[in-house]
Enzyme design. Structure first.
Site, PDB file in Angstrom:
ATOM      1  N   GLY A  12      44.450  65.651   1.621  1.00  0.00           N
ATOM      2  CA  GLY A  12      44.206  64.698   0.441  1.00  0.00           C
ATOM      3  C   GLY A  12      45.042  64.532  -0.586  1.00  0.00           C
ATOM      4  O   GLY A  12      45.363  63.211  -0.801  1.00  0.00           O
ATOM      5  N   TYR A  51      50.814  72.945  -1.720  1.00  0.00           N
ATOM      6  CA  TYR A  51      50.680  72.622  -0.401  1.00  0.00           C
ATOM      7  C   TYR A  51      51.774  71.883   0.394  1.00  0.00           C
ATOM      8  O   TYR A  51      51.986  71.692   1.508  1.00  0.00           O
ATOM      9  CB  TYR A  51      49.305  71.948  -0.268  1.00  0.00           C
ATOM     10  CG  TYR A  51      48.086  72.741  -0.694  1.00  0.00           C
ATOM     11  CD1 TYR A  51      47.578  73.730   0.326  1.00  0.00           C
ATOM     12  CD2 TYR A  51      47.365  72.539  -1.499  1.00  0.00           C
ATOM     13  CE1 TYR A  51      46.487  74.531  -0.002  1.00  0.00           C
ATOM     14  CE2 TYR A  51      46.196  73.080  -1.699  1.00  0.00           C
ATOM     15  CZ  TYR A  51      45.853  74.064  -1.007  1.00  0.00           C
ATOM     16  OH  TYR A  51      44.744  74.935  -1.179  1.00  0.00           O
ATOM     17  N   GLY A 142      43.691  60.976  13.394  1.00  0.00           N
ATOM     18  CA  GLY A 142      44.907  60.577  14.222  1.00  0.00           C
ATOM     19  C   GLY A 142      46.078  61.948  14.064  1.00  0.00           C
ATOM     20  O   GLY A 142      45.657  62.829  13.275  1.00  0.00           O
ATOM     21  N   SER A 144      48.512  63.797  12.752  1.00  0.00           N
ATOM     22  CA  SER A 144      49.338  63.862  11.629  1.00  0.00           C
ATOM     23  C   SER A 144      49.479  65.053  10.899  1.00  0.00           C
ATOM     24  O   SER A 144      48.430  65.870  10.661  1.00  0.00           O
ATOM     25  CB  SER A 144      48.821  62.951  10.596  1.00  0.00           C
ATOM     26  OG  SER A 144      47.185  63.137  10.623  1.00  0.00           O
ATOM     27  N   LYS A 197      40.334  68.987  19.655  1.00  0.00           N
ATOM     28  CA  LYS A 197      41.704  69.220  19.694  1.00  0.00           C
ATOM     29  C   LYS A 197      41.941  70.679  18.928  1.00  0.00           C
ATOM     30  O   LYS A 197      42.982  71.303  19.274  1.00  0.00           O
ATOM     31  CB  LYS A 197      42.609  68.078  19.184  1.00  0.00           C
ATOM     32  CG  LYS A 197      42.158  67.624  17.914  1.00  0.00           C
ATOM     33  CD  LYS A 197      43.420  68.400  16.926  1.00  0.00           C
ATOM     34  CE  LYS A 197      42.984  67.752  15.442  1.00  0.00           C
ATOM     35  NZ  LYS A 197      43.965  68.472  14.357  1.00  0.00           N
ATOM     36  N   ASP A 250      46.473  63.301  19.064  1.00  0.00           N
ATOM     37  CA  ASP A 250      46.294  64.379  18.304  1.00  0.00           C
ATOM     38  C   ASP A 250      46.153  65.672  18.918  1.00  0.00           C
ATOM     39  O   ASP A 250      46.586  66.714  18.201  1.00  0.00           O
ATOM     40  CB  ASP A 250      44.680  64.243  17.427  1.00  0.00           C
ATOM     41  CG  ASP A 250      44.761  64.712  16.110  1.00  0.00           C
ATOM     42  OD1 ASP A 250      45.799  65.268  15.937  1.00  0.00           O
ATOM     43  OD2 ASP A 250      43.728  64.649  15.495  1.00  0.00           O
ATOM     44  N   SER A 260      51.095  73.309  13.036  1.00  0.00           N
ATOM     45  CA  SER A 260      49.691  73.309  13.369  1.00  0.00           C
ATOM     46  C   SER A 260      49.007  74.691  12.845  1.00  0.00           C
ATOM     47  O   SER A 260      49.310  75.779  13.770  1.00  0.00           O
ATOM     48  CB  SER A 260      49.458  73.226  14.886  1.00  0.00           C
ATOM     49  OG  SER A 260      48.161  73.364  15.123  1.00  0.00           O
ATOM     50  N   ARG A 261      47.866  74.610  12.130  1.00  0.00           N
ATOM     51  CA  ARG A 261      47.414  75.976  11.716  1.00  0.00           C
ATOM     52  C   ARG A 261      46.678  76.256  12.959  1.00  0.00           C
ATOM     53  O   ARG A 261      46.513  77.787  12.841  1.00  0.00           O
ATOM     54  CB  ARG A 261      46.524  75.676  10.305  1.00  0.00           C
ATOM     55  CG  ARG A 261      47.224  75.168   9.249  1.00  0.00           C
ATOM     56  CD  ARG A 261      46.368  75.279   7.900  1.00  0.00           C
ATOM     57  NE  ARG A 261      45.373  74.319   7.915  1.00  0.00           N
ATOM     58  CZ  ARG A 261      45.691  73.132   7.492  1.00  0.00           C
ATOM     59  NH1 ARG A 261      46.719  72.664   7.129  1.00  0.00           N
ATOM     60  NH2 ARG A 261      44.618  72.281   7.541  1.00  0.00           N
ATOM     61  N   VAL A 285      43.040  76.400   5.648  1.00  0.00           N
ATOM     62  CA  VAL A 285      41.867  76.313   6.540  1.00  0.00           C
ATOM     63  C   VAL A 285      42.218  75.920   8.103  1.00  0.00           C
ATOM     64  O   VAL A 285      42.958  74.918   8.048  1.00  0.00           O
ATOM     65  CB  VAL A 285      40.714  75.300   6.076  1.00  0.00           C
ATOM     66  CG1 VAL A 285      39.520  75.159   7.288  1.00  0.00           C
ATOM     67  CG2 VAL A 285      40.040  75.808   4.653  1.00  0.00           C
TER      68      VAL A 285
END
Length: 342
Positions: A12, A51, A142, A144, A197, A250, A260-261, A285
């Site tokens: 956000g 963040y 997408g 990102s 994904k 993606d 990537s978490r 998350v």
């Protein structure tokens, strides 16, 4: 354009920063944070150190908290930067606004414990259709990572909506020298790609964590794309969507990128961590953990074969160990390859 972004998490905040810095401040962008102290600190520090460490806010970005009524009344575009789990409550709250409402979350909604038998997890646009059908809506999705968008590194996204004017509005709001935005009318395909994904990235992280090699990773991504496409087509998506940014793009980013978490969850499970330990260590998350079961349930209802997703769910639920997950996939019966949908 007056843009109101709800949710001051990583994504956000990053998308608010991108819009505020677009075209020399041509847009008036307000970022809303649930926590008043956090909002005040961000407004004063001109950063979201929690963040997006090191990324500085554009001068025109304003951070607020508290009641949102005035902000949504004046907004020309409302962006929900919340996790999938919070989407429903926000759409109910925004059901009567005049401005288009778009979301950034990716995944399927979890089925509530008190849901009737046979209930399935919904995609974001299906949740909106259920609780706020009159809203003009869409999704920005997408390949990102929020950190790279906040730092104005080159990125390409998809603005998907059944309403052509909403997709065009998203392009106008976010397209810039560093962020390229493509319009797409296939919101089903875009949302399926964004959800599946994340699940496949857990599998790829597991593969890398077990040091199975690049051949195995390539095979997993390719067959994962086939799973994604099968489910999407069964839900009414266009097959070509999965060869684009919200599908293949993606998937490659989330399955291979160090930021990537969901991939990290797989890496940590491969090291022997429990799922609870892996999730707690992230501090963010990981949507794939929460949507894997609903993706599989939706596929089973449609009689769509998704062996990688099924194996990930078995792993997350503790039915198999990491090494057994790989064995389960490699010992499946041979079959013909039939392209992306095979």
């Amino acid at each position: 354009m007056k843009i109101f972004v709800i949710g001051a998490g990583a994504w956000g905040t990053a998308i608010a920063m991108s819009a505020a810095g677009n075209r020399a401040g041509a847009h008036s962008v307000t970022l809303w944070a649930r926590d008043a102290a956090q909002a005040q600190h961000m407004q004063q520090a001109r950063a979201n150190a929690r963040y997006l460490r090191g990324a500085v806010f554009p001068d025109s970005l304003e951070v607020v908290s508290g009641h949102i009524a005035q902000h949504v009344a004046d907004a020309e575009l409302i962006v929900l930067g919340t996790p999938m789990a919070a989407l429903r409550e926000w759409l109910v709250q925004l059901a009567d606004v005049q401005a288009p409402v778009v979301w950034l979350c990716k995944g399927f909604e979890a089925v509530p414990a008190n849901a009737p038998a046979g209930a399935v997890g919904l995609m974001a646009h299906e949740v909106c259709r259920q609780v706020a059908p009159q809203l003009r809506n869409g999704v920005l999705s997408g390949p990102s990572f929020a950190d790279e968008v906040a730092r104005q590194q080159p990125t390409a996204l998809v603005a998907a909506s059944a309403h052509a004017e909403v997709a065009e509005l998203l392009v106008a709001a976010f397209h810039s020298d560093t962020l390229r935005v493509y319009a797409n009318s296939d919101i089903v395909g875009v949302e399926v790609g964004g959800a599946v994904k994340n699940v496949l990235a857990i599998a790829t992280g597991l593969c890398d964590g077990l040091q199975l090699g690049l051949n195995a990773r390539a095979a997993l991504i390719t067959r994962g794309l086939a799973e994604m496409t099968r489910l999407g087509m069964a839900l009414g998506a266009k097959p070509q969507t999965f060869m684009g940014l919200s599908g293949l793009g993606d998937l490659v980013l989330t399955a291979t990128g160090d930021l990537s978490r969901n991939r990290k969850v797989g890496l940590l499970l491969a090291k022997g961590m429990t799922l609870e330990q892996a999730v707690q260590s992230l501090g963010h998350v990981a949507e794939g953990v929460y949507s894997a079961r609903t993706v599989l349930a939706r596929a089973q209802l449609l009689d769509v074969e998704m062996p990688i997703t099924e194996t990930v769910v078995d792993l997350l639920d503790g039915r198999i160990a990491a090494s057994d997950a790989v064995r389960a996939l490699m010992t499946r019966e041979p079959r013909e390859e039939e392209g992306a949908a095979g």
